[in-house]
Write a protein that holds these residues in place. Structure first.
Motif, PDB file in Angstrom:
ATOM      1  N   ARG A 166       0.817  -1.211   0.000  1.00 15.60           N
ATOM      2  CA  ARG A 166       0.000   0.000   0.000  1.00 15.60           C
ATOM      3  C   ARG A 166       0.849   1.258   0.000  1.00 15.60           C
ATOM      4  NH1 ARG A 166      -1.876   0.418   6.421  1.00 15.60           N
ATOM      5  NH2 ARG A 166       0.202  -0.048   7.276  1.00 15.60           N
ATOM      6  N   VAL A 167       0.183   2.358  -0.281  1.00 13.22           N
ATOM      7  CA  VAL A 167       0.719   3.685  -0.011  1.00 13.22           C
ATOM      8  C   VAL A 167       0.031   4.157   1.255  1.00 13.22           C
ATOM      9  CG1 VAL A 167       0.932   6.059  -0.803  1.00 13.22           C
ATOM     10  CG2 VAL A 167       1.057   4.188  -2.457  1.00 13.22           C
ATOM     11  N   ALA A 168       0.798   4.672   2.202  1.00 11.25           N
ATOM     12  CA  ALA A 168       0.214   5.132   3.462  1.00 11.25           C
ATOM     13  C   ALA A 168       0.697   6.548   3.761  1.00 11.25           C
ATOM     14  CB  ALA A 168       0.596   4.199   4.602  1.00 11.25           C
ATOM     15  N   ILE A 169      -0.108   7.284   4.520  1.00  7.57           N
ATOM     16  CA  ILE A 169       0.285   8.610   4.999  1.00  7.57           C
ATOM     17  C   ILE A 169       0.304   8.567   6.514  1.00  7.57           C
ATOM     18  CG2 ILE A 169      -0.302  11.060   5.137  1.00  7.57           C
ATOM     19  CD1 ILE A 169      -1.584  10.846   2.391  1.00  7.57           C
ATOM     20  N   ALA A 170       1.445   8.944   7.092  1.00 11.35           N
ATOM     21  CA  ALA A 170       1.608   8.948   8.540  1.00 11.35           C
ATOM     22  C   ALA A 170       1.534  10.366   9.078  1.00 11.35           C
ATOM     23  CB  ALA A 170       2.935   8.314   8.927  1.00 11.35           C
ATOM     24  N   ASP A 171       0.801  10.533  10.168  1.00  8.85           N
ATOM     25  CA  ASP A 171       0.723  11.797  10.900  1.00  8.85           C
ATOM     26  C   ASP A 171       1.819  11.752  11.960  1.00  8.85           C
ATOM     27  OD1 ASP A 171       0.157  13.789  12.781  1.00  8.85           O
ATOM     28  OD2 ASP A 171      -2.010  13.600  12.569  1.00  8.85           O
TER      29      ASP A 171
END
Length: 301
Positions: free
Chosen positions: A44-49
């Protein structure tokens, strides 16, 4: 039977939240820092805060309705994911051969296709066409993004590139850069959307071989370059490379910088070619989550 307004509102909210097709758009919160991850444990592509120390967004082809089931395997082992069009979209590719343009707000797959050959990098050209680089088979491919909707019928043009691992489009100079082994190669794009071509401009020898990542230095006329043994800053005007003084220069998979307040982040593998941690160039931990297999990390800017 009459319902109170509060009960009726609660019923509507519950129904909406549990409807499979219900979807709320996601947007980065102002003032927060986010990192885009090429994350291989779940392909997957993920975005982390960073502040929340957690993943807040993901695009996973195996559950996407706009990726055909027979094409999910194209996106095994996500190899790169970078923001384009002012961060409103993400351009991703995978070692399985797939590439995709994804709208961040609603995760819609705007375009996807198959490059093959262990795809390591992709870049968006000014007319919307997409160019990719593949290490196995030694080639770059340009995909025409307008036309047939069938990903297997997409028009493409292939060009030789030895050990393709990276691509950067320079909007200011209107040039495409890639480092092949130890050669910084520059190309001009013919800007013919339906009959695209890349024309070689020059090739300059870099101080080290085994080029891996090439990424623009934020707000500067330069490029980050990682090789087997070091990180360099490359001046695109002079084509000269300066070695970065850091004890974490070996086997770096990605380098990404940002404006003031954003540390330069790198990916250093802990196992094989992946890690569960994003660190800065001095080795300080910026984001970590056990079980992740991160291959590259980019600031969402």
């Amino acid at each position: 039977m009459k319902y109170s307004m509060s009960l009726f509102t609660s019923f509507l909210l519950t129904t909406f939240l549990h409807t499979p097709n219900a979807q709320t758009n996601w947007y980065p919160e102002k003032g927060k820092k986010y990192i885009i991850l090429s994350e291989q444990s779940k392909s997957r592509v993920a975005i982390a805060d960073i502040a929340a120390s957690g993943i807040v967004w993901e695009w996973r082809p195996s559950v996407r309705p706009d990726i055909k089931p027979q094409h999910v395997g194209w996106f095994e082992a996500m190899s790169d994911a970078k923001p384009v069009e002012n961060g409103k979209y993400i351009l991703a590719c995978a070692s399985g051969g797939g590439l995709a343009l994804i709208r961040v707000a609603d995760k819609k797959t705007i375009f996807y296709a198959y490059a093959g050959g262990n795809t390591h990098s992709a870049e968006q050209l000014p007319d919307g066409n997409i160019v990719s680089a593949s290490s196995t088979g030694n080639f770059m491919s340009i995909f025409v993004t307008a036309g047939k909707d069938d990903p297997e019928q997409t028009v493409r043009k292939d060009f030789y590139l030895r050990d393709g691992h990276n691509l950067v489009w320079d909007k200011k100079k209107k040039r495409l850069y890639t480092v092949s082994r130890d050669q910084l190669k520059t190309y001009r794009y013919n800007a013919d959307k339906n009959n695209p071509a890349l024309i070689a401009v020059d090739s300059v020898t870099m101080p080290d071989s085994g080029a891996h990542d090439l990424y623009r230095i934020y707000s500067k006329d330069g490029l980050w370059l990682s090789t087997h043994s070091a990180i360099f800053k490359v001046d695109v005007q002079s084509k000269k490379a300066e070695k970065v003084s850091t004890r974490f220069g070996e086997n770096i998979k990605s380098v990404s910088s940002g404006p003031e307040g954003y540390p330069t982040i790198i990916i250093r593998p802990k196992e094989k070619w992946w890690t569960d941690e994003v660190s800065d160039i001095e080795g300080n931990s910026i984001f970590k989550q056990q079980g992740l297999r991160i291959y590259k990390a980019r600031w969402l800017l």
